[in-house]
Design a protein around this motif. Structure first.
Motif, PDB file in Angstrom:
ATOM      1  N   GLU A  81       5.587 -11.949  -3.048  1.00 15.35           N
ATOM      2  CA  GLU A  81       6.607 -10.922  -2.757  1.00 15.35           C
ATOM      3  C   GLU A  81       6.018  -9.609  -3.207  1.00 15.35           C
ATOM      4  N   VAL A  82       5.311  -9.302  -4.234  1.00 15.44           N
ATOM      5  CA  VAL A  82       4.611  -8.204  -4.833  1.00 15.44           C
ATOM      6  C   VAL A  82       3.878  -7.611  -3.664  1.00 15.44           C
ATOM      7  N   SER A  83       3.096  -8.454  -2.998  1.00 13.52           N
ATOM      8  CA  SER A  83       2.089  -7.821  -2.108  1.00 13.52           C
ATOM      9  C   SER A  83       2.821  -7.531  -0.713  1.00 13.52           C
ATOM     10  N   GLN A  84       3.755  -8.393  -0.308  1.00 12.31           N
ATOM     11  CA  GLN A  84       4.608  -7.671   0.886  1.00 12.31           C
ATOM     12  C   GLN A  84       5.446  -6.397   0.564  1.00 12.31           C
ATOM     13  N   ILE A  85       5.903  -6.292  -0.638  1.00 13.97           N
ATOM     14  CA  ILE A  85       6.743  -4.873  -1.071  1.00 13.97           C
ATOM     15  C   ILE A  85       5.554  -3.939  -1.133  1.00 13.97           C
ATOM     16  N   ALA A 104      -2.678  -6.202  -5.346  1.00  9.48           N
ATOM     17  CA  ALA A 104      -1.351  -7.251  -5.395  1.00  9.48           C
ATOM     18  C   ALA A 104      -1.813  -8.716  -5.547  1.00  9.48           C
ATOM     19  N   LEU A 105      -2.373  -8.946  -4.601  1.00 10.76           N
ATOM     20  CA  LEU A 105      -2.812 -10.257  -4.627  1.00 10.76           C
ATOM     21  C   LEU A 105      -3.689 -11.014  -6.094  1.00 10.76           C
ATOM     22  N   GLY A 106      -4.308  -9.854  -6.414  1.00  6.43           N
ATOM     23  CA  GLY A 106      -5.122 -10.228  -7.736  1.00  6.43           C
ATOM     24  C   GLY A 106      -4.624  -9.926  -9.117  1.00  6.43           C
TER      25      GLY A 106
END
Length: 336
Positions: A81-85, A104-106
């Motif tokens: 969700e962080v990555s998408q935002i 974001a992914l890391g």
């Protein structure tokens, strides 16, 4: 021109002047040959997605410990969700989406089992202290690939390490705007999904949400996320920021969640047990370092038992930590 070079040229021509370009990266600790297809930041994103620490996020707590329902967030779904935002914001601002996504992914790769309860336990026990952003950097620099790390670019490592600094304008903030986007995306994601999970768990009701938050940000999760993203997009330039009204509502939202959920006995009733599990595992493996898995024996040689035990325990999933605890401390039935 290779496909990578064509992509780099398009990014240089079309991205904002504030965007980070992979051809201008400070590089990696160990130089590698360029990929003919992927840029350096896209390559970092792929390395993170394929690493073991990323897969373990699936079984690590976000807020609610060991929920019975499949619908509560885990550390992995939070990360997605962080990555998408973050990508939505980066795209609107014409920043580098590949760099933003990699950070974001890391950003939570070094998070402990049992969420912040596990983090507090290791911070209390370990003489080196413990901070999950710092540990996330350690994961990608030292712990993955049998001690070789993922050899990521400087910009990705900087964004990961700075994703939870206390003030977005203070010293210690990420050096790239992409990293600063992830700072906001992380908080936008967890405030909203933790609120949704808390309402599902009946820890609080919609009627308890302060009227000013509903008025300034919206009544639904979608409305609140949209309002926060739009404020960032409309008010950012050479830095990432919100307008004063939205920023004030954002701070109030955080305080409300802290008081109503993050310190709520209903949500945190099992945290004492979780901290005890982590503390006892730490005590055991610092007293018996030779029982650490083989991959941590080199850390033991290079540092000490405190560092090796901390690295081992912080990488555990919730269920693996419980399984090891049961093996060490719970009597097992006789096998006849």
């Amino acid at each position: 021109m290779t496909i990578r070079e064509q992509t780099e040229q398009m990014q240089a021509e079309n991205l904002s002047k504030y965007a980070s370009l992979p051809q201008n990266s400070r590089g990696r600790e160990r130089p590698v040959e360029d990929c003919p297809i992927r840029t350096a930041y896209a390559r970092d994103r792929d390395r993170i997605i394929h690493c073991k620490s990323f897969r373990r996020l699936m079984h690590k707590t976000q807020v609610f410990l060991s929920p019975e329902s499949d619908h509560y967030r885990t550390r992995l779904t939070h990360t997605l969700e962080v990555s998408q935002i973050a990508r939505t914001i980066a795209s609107a601002l014409r920043l580098n989406e590949e760099l933003t996504e990699a950070i974001a992914l890391g950003h939570d790769l070094g998070h402990t089992p049992f969420g912040h309860a596990g983090e507090r336990a290791l911070k209390h026990c370990c003489p080196y202290g413990f901070s999950h952003p710092v540990q996330s950097v350690r994961v990608v620099e030292k712990l993955e690939n049998g001690g070789a790390g993922l050899n990521l670019t400087f910009e990705v490592r900087n964004g990961i390490g700075c994703h939870s600094y206390s003030n977005p304008s203070a010293e210690g903030a990420a050096l790239t705007l992409e990293g600063r986007v992830v700072y906001y995306a992380d908080k936008i994601a967890y405030l909203n999904h933790d609120l949704e999970d808390a309402m599902r768990a009946q820890v609080l009701s919609e009627e308890e949400i302060p009227w000013t938050i509903k008025y300034d940000l919206g009544r639904t999760k979608s409305q609140r996320i949209t309002a926060l993203i739009e404020s960032i997009v409309q008010n950012s330039g050479e830095d990432i920021r919100m307008d004063p009204t939205t920023g004030a509502a954002f701070k109030q939202f955080h305080k409300f969640m802290y008081d109503a959920v993050y310190t709520s006995p209903a949500a945190k009733g099992e945290e004492g047990k979780a901290q005890a599990v982590v503390e006892q595992l730490y005590a055991y493996f610092t007293a018996h370092p030779k029982e650490l898995p083989q991959e941590y024996q080199q850390i033991l040689k290079d540092s000490d038992e405190a560092r090796a035990a901390c690295d081992y325990i912080s990488g555990m999933s919730d269920r693996y930590a419980v399984a090891i605890y049961e093996r060490l401390y719970v009597p097992q039935p006789w096998s006849i």
